[in-house]
Design a protein around this motif. Sequence first.
Motif, PDB file in Angstrom:
ATOM      1  N   PRO A   1      -8.509  10.175  -2.458  1.00  0.00           N
ATOM      2  CA  PRO A   1      -7.344  11.040  -2.202  1.00  0.00           C
ATOM      3  C   PRO A   1      -6.466  10.582  -1.035  1.00  0.00           C
ATOM      4  CG  PRO A   1      -9.312  12.038  -1.291  1.00  0.00           C
ATOM      5  CD  PRO A   1      -9.771  10.785  -2.001  1.00  0.00           C
ATOM      6  N   ILE A   2      -6.052   9.340  -1.091  1.00  0.00           N
ATOM      7  CA  ILE A   2      -5.207   8.761  -0.043  1.00  0.00           C
ATOM      8  C   ILE A   2      -4.035   8.035  -0.695  1.00  0.00           C
ATOM      9  CG2 ILE A   2      -5.066   6.998   1.774  1.00  0.00           C
ATOM     10  CD1 ILE A   2      -6.630   9.396   2.696  1.00  0.00           C
ATOM     11  N   GLU A   3      -2.832   8.299  -0.196  1.00  0.00           N
ATOM     12  CA  GLU A   3      -1.669   7.491  -0.565  1.00  0.00           C
ATOM     13  C   GLU A   3      -1.500   6.407   0.491  1.00  0.00           C
ATOM     14  OE1 GLU A   3       1.855   9.811  -0.992  1.00  0.00           O
ATOM     15  OE2 GLU A   3       1.401  10.369  -3.072  1.00  0.00           O
TER      16      GLU A   3
ATOM     17  N   LEU B   1      -9.973   8.718   7.937  1.00  0.00           N
ATOM     18  CA  LEU B   1     -10.454   8.340   6.608  1.00  0.00           C
ATOM     19  C   LEU B   1     -11.934   7.996   6.646  1.00  0.00           C
ATOM     20  CD1 LEU B   1     -10.191   7.653   3.662  1.00  0.00           C
ATOM     21  CD2 LEU B   1      -9.046   5.518   4.275  1.00  0.00           C
ATOM     22  N   LEU B   2     -12.350   7.251   7.653  1.00  0.00           N
ATOM     23  CA  LEU B   2     -13.757   6.895   7.782  1.00  0.00           C
ATOM     24  C   LEU B   2     -14.614   8.131   8.055  1.00  0.00           C
ATOM     25  CD1 LEU B   2     -13.368   3.626   9.883  1.00  0.00           C
ATOM     26  CD2 LEU B   2     -14.169   3.772   7.510  1.00  0.00           C
TER      27      LEU B   2
ATOM     28  N   SER C   1     -17.350  10.187  -0.967  1.00  0.00           N
ATOM     29  CA  SER C   1     -18.291   9.533  -1.871  1.00  0.00           C
ATOM     30  C   SER C   1     -17.785   9.742  -3.287  1.00  0.00           C
ATOM     31  CB  SER C   1     -19.697  10.107  -1.718  1.00  0.00           C
ATOM     32  OG  SER C   1     -20.607   9.416  -2.567  1.00  0.00           O
ATOM     33  N   LEU C   2     -17.430   8.657  -3.959  1.00  0.00           N
ATOM     34  CA  LEU C   2     -16.808   8.726  -5.276  1.00  0.00           C
ATOM     35  C   LEU C   2     -17.478   7.731  -6.214  1.00  0.00           C
ATOM     36  CD1 LEU C   2     -13.283   8.650  -3.709  1.00  0.00           C
ATOM     37  CD2 LEU C   2     -14.164  10.637  -4.937  1.00  0.00           C
ATOM     38  N   ALA C   3     -17.902   8.215  -7.371  1.00  0.00           N
ATOM     39  CA  ALA C   3     -18.555   7.373  -8.377  1.00  0.00           C
ATOM     40  C   ALA C   3     -19.709   6.574  -7.786  1.00  0.00           C
ATOM     41  CB  ALA C   3     -17.538   6.443  -9.033  1.00  0.00           C
ATOM     42  N   GLY C   4     -20.406   7.188  -6.837  1.00  0.00           N
ATOM     43  CA  GLY C   4     -21.555   6.529  -6.233  1.00  0.00           C
ATOM     44  C   GLY C   4     -21.222   5.572  -5.115  1.00  0.00           C
ATOM     45  N   VAL C   5     -19.954   5.518  -4.702  1.00  0.00           N
ATOM     46  CA  VAL C   5     -19.527   4.615  -3.632  1.00  0.00           C
ATOM     47  C   VAL C   5     -19.056   5.442  -2.437  1.00  0.00           C
ATOM     48  CG1 VAL C   5     -17.876   2.826  -2.946  1.00  0.00           C
ATOM     49  CG2 VAL C   5     -18.862   2.796  -5.247  1.00  0.00           C
ATOM     50  N   THR C   6     -19.631   5.169  -1.283  1.00  0.00           N
ATOM     51  CA  THR C   6     -19.185   5.812  -0.056  1.00  0.00           C
ATOM     52  C   THR C   6     -18.055   4.986   0.548  1.00  0.00           C
ATOM     53  OG1 THR C   6     -21.369   6.730   0.379  1.00  0.00           O
ATOM     54  CG2 THR C   6     -19.862   6.580   2.248  1.00  0.00           C
ATOM     55  N   ILE C   7     -16.968   5.651   0.869  1.00  0.00           N
ATOM     56  CA  ILE C   7     -15.795   4.955   1.390  1.00  0.00           C
ATOM     57  C   ILE C   7     -15.993   4.715   2.883  1.00  0.00           C
ATOM     58  CG2 ILE C   7     -13.295   4.947   1.599  1.00  0.00           C
ATOM     59  CD1 ILE C   7     -14.429   4.891  -1.298  1.00  0.00           C
ATOM     60  N   GLY C   8     -16.442   3.502   3.217  1.00  0.00           N
ATOM     61  CA  GLY C   8     -16.687   3.115   4.599  1.00  0.00           C
ATOM     62  C   GLY C   8     -15.737   2.023   5.052  1.00  0.00           C
ATOM     63  N   ARG C   9     -16.112   1.339   6.105  1.00  0.00           N
ATOM     64  CA  ARG C   9     -15.251   0.320   6.700  1.00  0.00           C
ATOM     65  C   ARG C   9     -14.883  -0.770   5.698  1.00  0.00           C
ATOM     66  NH1 ARG C   9     -11.260  -0.447   9.404  1.00  0.00           N
ATOM     67  NH2 ARG C   9     -12.118   0.992  10.975  1.00  0.00           N
TER      68      ARG C   9
ATOM     69  N   MET D   1       6.772   1.365  -0.505  1.00  0.00           N
ATOM     70  CA  MET D   1       6.049   1.660  -1.735  1.00  0.00           C
ATOM     71  C   MET D   1       4.792   2.450  -1.402  1.00  0.00           C
ATOM     72  SD  MET D   1       4.489  -1.094  -4.458  1.00  0.00           S
ATOM     73  CE  MET D   1       3.274  -1.646  -3.271  1.00  0.00           C
ATOM     74  N   LYS D   2       4.402   3.353  -2.307  1.00  0.00           N
ATOM     75  CA  LYS D   2       3.138   4.073  -2.162  1.00  0.00           C
ATOM     76  C   LYS D   2       2.256   3.776  -3.368  1.00  0.00           C
ATOM     77  CE  LYS D   2       4.835   8.341  -4.317  1.00  0.00           C
ATOM     78  NZ  LYS D   2       5.037   9.795  -4.168  1.00  0.00           N
ATOM     79  N   ILE D   3       0.958   3.579  -3.125  1.00  0.00           N
ATOM     80  CA  ILE D   3       0.016   3.323  -4.197  1.00  0.00           C
ATOM     81  C   ILE D   3      -1.282   4.073  -3.926  1.00  0.00           C
ATOM     82  CG2 ILE D   3       0.963   1.061  -4.810  1.00  0.00           C
ATOM     83  CD1 ILE D   3      -1.288  -0.245  -3.257  1.00  0.00           C
ATOM     84  N   GLU D   4      -2.111   4.163  -4.953  1.00  0.00           N
ATOM     85  CA  GLU D   4      -3.405   4.823  -4.819  1.00  0.00           C
ATOM     86  C   GLU D   4      -4.496   3.958  -5.445  1.00  0.00           C
ATOM     87  OE1 GLU D   4      -3.511   8.968  -6.004  1.00  0.00           O
ATOM     88  OE2 GLU D   4      -1.343   9.145  -5.658  1.00  0.00           O
ATOM     89  N   PHE D   5      -5.702   4.126  -4.930  1.00  0.00           N
ATOM     90  CA  PHE D   5      -6.855   3.400  -5.439  1.00  0.00           C
ATOM     91  C   PHE D   5      -7.880   4.384  -5.990  1.00  0.00           C
ATOM     92  CE2 PHE D   5      -4.959   0.644  -2.278  1.00  0.00           C
ATOM     93  CZ  PHE D   5      -5.024  -0.609  -2.872  1.00  0.00           C
ATOM     94  N   GLY D   6      -8.715   3.880  -6.877  1.00  0.00           N
ATOM     95  CA  GLY D   6      -9.808   4.673  -7.409  1.00  0.00           C
ATOM     96  C   GLY D   6     -11.056   3.831  -7.502  1.00  0.00           C
ATOM     97  N   VAL D   7     -12.186   4.481  -7.706  1.00  0.00           N
ATOM     98  CA  VAL D   7     -13.445   3.780  -7.925  1.00  0.00           C
ATOM     99  C   VAL D   7     -13.742   3.821  -9.419  1.00  0.00           C
ATOM    100  CG1 VAL D   7     -15.900   3.675  -7.400  1.00  0.00           C
ATOM    101  CG2 VAL D   7     -14.291   4.463  -5.652  1.00  0.00           C
ATOM    102  N   ASN D   8     -13.782   2.664 -10.045  1.00  0.00           N
ATOM    103  CA  ASN D   8     -14.095   2.561 -11.466  1.00  0.00           C
ATOM    104  C   ASN D   8     -15.494   3.131 -11.697  1.00  0.00           C
ATOM    105  OD1 ASN D   8     -15.048   1.507 -14.015  1.00  0.00           O
ATOM    106  ND2 ASN D   8     -13.400  -0.002 -13.956  1.00  0.00           N
ATOM    107  N   VAL D   9     -15.602   4.187 -12.519  1.00  0.00           N
ATOM    108  CA  VAL D   9     -16.885   4.870 -12.689  1.00  0.00           C
ATOM    109  C   VAL D   9     -17.925   3.982 -13.379  1.00  0.00           C
ATOM    110  CG1 VAL D   9     -15.801   7.144 -12.752  1.00  0.00           C
ATOM    111  CG2 VAL D   9     -16.174   5.907 -14.890  1.00  0.00           C
ATOM    112  N   LYS D  10     -17.446   2.979 -14.109  1.00  0.00           N
ATOM    113  CA  LYS D  10     -18.360   2.103 -14.840  1.00  0.00           C
ATOM    114  C   LYS D  10     -18.845   0.945 -13.977  1.00  0.00           C
ATOM    115  CE  LYS D  10     -18.736   0.075 -19.477  1.00  0.00           C
ATOM    116  NZ  LYS D  10     -18.000  -0.185 -20.745  1.00  0.00           N
ATOM    117  N   THR D  11     -17.951   0.332 -13.218  1.00  0.00           N
ATOM    118  CA  THR D  11     -18.300  -0.859 -12.426  1.00  0.00           C
ATOM    119  C   THR D  11     -18.499  -0.558 -10.949  1.00  0.00           C
ATOM    120  OG1 THR D  11     -15.986  -1.428 -11.959  1.00  0.00           O
ATOM    121  CG2 THR D  11     -16.936  -2.262 -14.021  1.00  0.00           C
ATOM    122  N   GLN D  12     -18.096   0.651 -10.514  1.00  0.00           N
ATOM    123  CA  GLN D  12     -18.151   1.047  -9.097  1.00  0.00           C
ATOM    124  C   GLN D  12     -17.325   0.116  -8.211  1.00  0.00           C
ATOM    125  OE1 GLN D  12     -22.529   1.362  -8.432  1.00  0.00           O
ATOM    126  NE2 GLN D  12     -22.138   3.554  -8.213  1.00  0.00           N
TER     127      GLN D  12
END
Length: 428
Positions: free
Chosen positions: A95-97, A145-146, A151-159, A190-201
Motif C-alpha cells: 500500500p505505497i505509491e 515503511l520499515l 507482510s504480503l503473500a508470505g513476504v515481509t517488507i524489510g530493508r 510519475m507514480k507507480i505501485e508494486f505488489g508481491v506475486n502470490v505464486k512466486t513471492q
Amino acid sequence: MASTQELHLGLKLNEGKTKQIFELVDQPGLVLVQSKDQITAGNAARKDEMEGKAAIANKTTCCVFQLLQESGVRTAFEKQHSDTAFVAAHCEMIPIEWVCRRVATGSFLKRNPGVKEGYRFSPLKMEMFFKDDANNDPQWSEEQLLAANFSLAGVTIGRCEVDIMNRSTVAIFEILEKAWATQNCTLVDMKIEFGVNVKTQEIVLADVIDNDSWRLWPAGDRSQQKDKQVYRDLKEVTPAALQVVKRNFEWVSERVELLLEPQARGRVVVLMGSTSDMAHCEKIKKACTSYGIPCTLRITSAHKGPDETLRIKAEYEGDGVPTIFVAVAGRSNGLGPVMSGNTAYPVINCPPLTPDWGVQDVWSSLRMPGGLGCSTVISPEAAAQFAAQIIGLSNHLVWCKLRASMLNTWVSLKVADQKLQACSLTAA
C-alpha cells in the motif's frame, strides 16, 4: 480482440476508483484487471464519467507494460485481453505509491515552499505516500515503511524489499523518460505501485500505468500538458471541458504505441579471421540478439586478403545503416587495425584467447599505431554490450534493455546477499 465473457470470472477481489480486479477461476495465479470510464481527482472529491476512458487507459497501460517487459523489467502484466481489460499475475499490493520526479511542480511545490517550478532533479527525487484515502495519502519516510512491517503473500517488507522497490522505481522512470523523449515529450513525474506475486513471492511492478499516473509536457512546456492535471485544473466540469480532457488522453494513447518502435537502426558486423573463431563469434551474436541488435558474421583476413576485407567494409558502409564492426582475430591482429584505419564507424577488437600464446597475442590488439581508435574487449558478451551501449545512444529500445539489465543485476546481488545473511543467522 477477445471479450471478457470468454473468461471464467470468479470473485471480485478489489475495486478502485478507475478499475476492478477479478480472479480467473480457470487460471490460478492470474487476475483480470478491468478498467472503468470513471475519472477522478483529489481522492474522488471530483468524479466524472468519461465515455471511452476505460479503453484509452487500458491501451496506454498495455503498451507501457509491454515496453517495460520487453526491456527486461519484471511486471505483473501478462497480456491484453480486450479493449478495456488485461490479464495480470495475482499480487498482494504493497500500500505505497512510489513517486519519482524529474521536474519540480504540483504538490511538491506546496510542500517545499521556496523551490521554483521547473527545478530539475538530478538525481531523481523519490517520495513515498501511504495509500490511505481517509487521510489523503500521507507522505511516508523509509523508516515509517520499515516500521509498518507489512507482510504480503508470505513476504515481509524489510530493508531488502524497500531497496529493490526504490531502485526499480528509478529504473522504470528512466526507461519511460527515455522513451517519451523520442516523442519530444518530457516525463515530469510519475507514480507507480508494486505488489508481491502470490505464486512466486517476487516483488513486481503491478497495478496500472496510464495517463492518471504521470505528468507529460510536450516540448517540456507545461502549457501543453496532456495528462490528468488538465482535469484537476478545471474550474468547472462541462461536457466541452471533458472532451478536451478526453482528446488529451487520446493523444497520449496514440503516441504511447510509438514508444514500442525504434527511432534509429543499427547493427553489428562481426569479422573473423577463420572458421576456427566461429564459437567465439556465436557468443557475440547471441548477446547482440538479447539486446535486439541485428548481428551478421563474416569471414575475412586482413593479412591474406586485405582487398576483400575492405570490400566487405564498403558493403556495410554503403547502405546507410549505422554499423559497429567487431574484429575477431588471434595471433597478430591485423583485422581490427586495418578496419579502424579505413572506416569512420566504431571498431571493437575481441580477440579469442588461447591457452598457449593468448596472453602475448592480445598485445597486438592493444598496441595500435597512432590514428587508430579501435577498442579491445576480451569477453565476447562484453563486446556485444559495448556495441549495444553505442547503438543505445540513438536507439531507445536498446538503451532500455541495457538499463533494465543493470537493474536486474543489482537486484540479483541484493537478493543473494539477503539469502546469505539469512543462512548465516540460521547457522548461528
